[in-house]
Design a protein around this motif. Structure first.
Motif, short mmCIF file in Angstrom:
data_model
loop_
_atom_site.label_atom_id
_atom_site.label_comp_id
_atom_site.label_asym_id
_atom_site.label_seq_id
_atom_site.Cartn_x
_atom_site.Cartn_y
_atom_site.Cartn_z
N SER A 84 38.47 45.12 43.00
CA SER A 84 39.00 43.70 43.27
C SER A 84 40.32 43.36 43.52
O SER A 84 40.99 44.12 43.49
N GLY A 85 40.43 42.16 44.03
CA GLY A 85 41.85 41.71 44.34
C GLY A 85 42.76 41.63 43.09
O GLY A 85 43.83 41.97 43.03
N MET A 86 41.95 41.12 42.12
CA MET A 86 42.93 40.96 40.80
C MET A 86 43.08 42.40 40.12
O MET A 86 43.85 42.51 39.63
N PHE A 110 47.64 32.34 43.21
CA PHE A 110 46.28 32.08 42.96
C PHE A 110 46.07 32.12 41.52
O PHE A 110 46.56 32.48 40.61
N GLU A 153 52.89 34.19 47.75
CA GLU A 153 51.72 34.38 48.38
C GLU A 153 52.22 33.44 49.77
O GLU A 153 52.77 32.46 49.39
N ASP A 182 51.25 38.88 48.12
CA ASP A 182 49.82 38.85 48.22
C ASP A 182 49.51 38.12 49.85
O ASP A 182 49.69 36.89 49.77
N CYS A 184 46.78 37.92 51.31
CA CYS A 184 45.41 37.67 51.56
C CYS A 184 44.80 36.55 52.43
O CYS A 184 44.00 36.68 53.36
N PHE A 185 45.54 35.37 52.44
CA PHE A 185 45.24 34.11 53.23
C PHE A 185 45.35 34.57 54.81
O PHE A 185 44.88 34.08 55.43
N SER A 204 43.32 40.68 48.59
CA SER A 204 41.77 40.68 48.04
C SER A 204 40.87 40.94 49.42
O SER A 204 40.82 40.22 50.34
N THR A 206 37.95 40.85 49.17
CA THR A 206 36.83 39.95 49.34
C THR A 206 37.00 38.85 50.36
O THR A 206 35.77 38.27 50.66
N LYS A 207 37.85 38.33 50.76
CA LYS A 207 38.08 37.39 51.46
C LYS A 207 38.03 37.75 52.91
O LYS A 207 36.76 38.31 53.36
N ALA A 217 36.70 43.42 46.53
CA ALA A 217 37.64 44.52 46.81
C ALA A 217 39.06 44.13 46.82
O ALA A 217 39.16 42.84 47.03
#
Ligand SMILES: *Cc1c(COP(=O)(O)O)cnc(C)c1O
Length: 389
Positions: A84-86, A110, A153, A182, A184-185, A204, A206-207, A217
């Motif tokens: 996961s991202g975390m 986050f 982020e 991070d 992710c965005f 992450s 997942t996004k 993931a």
């Protein structure tokens, strides 16, 4: 060996070696372990004299393909894929930090990462100091001889603030800090932080990477020596990504550029529409000229991303009423999905903060976060228009 191709091409053509069946699409390697030719092969493999798969907690061909793709996209030397991202965030910090170390982080991070810094790391005497996203010039004042990591982020969640990565990269370099982002965005398609001095980039998966709301993931990529420390920690503690999810993600990345282009054009159209709406107090989107960091966003991002933030006039109650009227858009916690998703941070993800604390991280009571999906943009706008009306 082969010359580096463009982003879209690498996303599709980066593949693990074909098997004897000459398959076109990479197969799934749903296996926990791998066999050895003989005693010498086994000894040499465990001694790390050769690079090969031993056990899927350490490595697996599907994870390798996913990691290779993300490394090419981010311009990174090495990486590790997490469940996961975390898991990626936690393992990255846990592998690199010692008791007594200090982190300097942006305030807007986050939620789970924030909880990790405030509730868990202090147990191991790892402290964090925070700077306001709009006061990057205060970062240097927070650095102490114990500071090891600078963490940010950009764009931020849920306020879509933008931080100047080049300025932060220079500060990290000047003070010998490990600069971690991070990303992710933005996704690696819109922004490659290593260009601006990042040592490690976390996602992450997942996004936007999966982009279809199917799997969890995470991944960390970057500097080879730092990644080696993270790998040594991860192969022992076991946060590895499942081969099935790695296969799904590698497929997802083949269409990342196409999908993210459409996410961004839909988001910009929605943001532009909302700017002129009488029931909307304000709209924030990195590629709107009215965004306070529009120039910085233009410098470091290819487009504005999938998230639009806006404030419904009338505060908390108006915000909640608006939510009850939405029909097409999903009320859900994810983002970067093909389905548009809407959230109300003040009454959900950030409800445990006081009003004052929410203001400090840029979350007002009527604020709405939309993760703009891939439906036809006219239908997305029509749903929001009827809910506002
Ligand atoms: C979702 C998210 C994470 C955590 O990822 P998971 O896959 O849910 O563990 C970390 N950082 C950001 C910015 C996110 O949006």
């Amino acid at each position: 060996m082969a010359e580096k191709k463009r982003f879209e091409t690498e996303a599709i053509r980066t593949q693990i070696e074909r098997t004897q069946f000459l398959e076109h699409s990479s197969p799934m390697y749903l296996t926990s372990s791998f066999v050895f030719e003989d005693a010498e092969d086994m000894r040499a493999s465990f001694a790390e004299e050769k690079e090969r798969n031993i056990y899927s907690r350490y490595s697996n061909p599907n994870s390798t393909e996913f990691i290779d793709k993300v490394c090419k996209m981010e311009g990174a030397e090495a990486g590790f894929a997490f469940a996961s991202g975390m898991a990626a965030v936690y393992s990255t910090f846990a592998a690199l930090l010692e008791s007594g170390d200090h982190i300097v982080s942006s305030k807007s991070i986050f939620g789970s990462t924030h909880t990790l810094f405030t509730q868990f790391f202090p147990k191991w005497k790892i402290e964090t100091s925070y700077f306001d996203v709009n006061e990057v010039e205060t970062v240097e004042q927070l650095i102490t001889p114990k500071t090891k990591i600078l963490y940010v982020e950009s764009p931020t969640n849920p306020g879509v603030d933008v931080l100047d990565l080049e300025v932060l990269g220079d500060i990290a370099k000047k003070h010998g800090l490990i600069f971690i982002i991070d990303n992710c965005f933005a996704s690696p398609y819109l922004q490659q932080p290593i260009k601006f001095g990042a040592d490690l980039v976390i996602h992450s998966g997942t996004k936007l990477m999966d982009g279809q709301g199917r799997v969890l993931a995470g991944i960390t990529v970057g500097n080879h020596d730092l990644m080696d420390q993270i790998y040594r920690f991860a192969r022992i503690t076991g946060p590895a990504l499942s081969p099935f999810n790695a296969w799904v993600l590698s497929k997802s990345l083949e269409t990342l550029a196409l999908r993210v282009d459409r996410h961004c054009s839909n988001a910009l159209k929605l943001a532009t529409y909302l700017e002129d709406h009488p029931k909307v107090e304000w709209v924030k989107y990195p590629f709107l000229k009215s965004h306070p960091k529009y120039e910085v966003a233009k410098k470091q991002m290819k487009a504005g991303g999938c998230v639009v933030a806006f404030e419904v006039k009338g505060g908390l109650e108006a915000g909640r009423k608006f939510f009850d009227k939405v029909q097409l858009l999903s009320l859900s916690a994810n983002l970067g999905d093909s389905r548009s998703i809407i959230t109300h941070p003040a009454s959900t993800t950030h409800s445990k903060l006081t009003g004052e604390e929410r203001q400090a991280v840029g979350i007002s009571d009527g604020m709405v976060r939309v993760s703009v999906g891939l439906e036809h943009v006219d239908d997305i706008i029509a749903d929001i228009a009827q809910a506002l009306g």
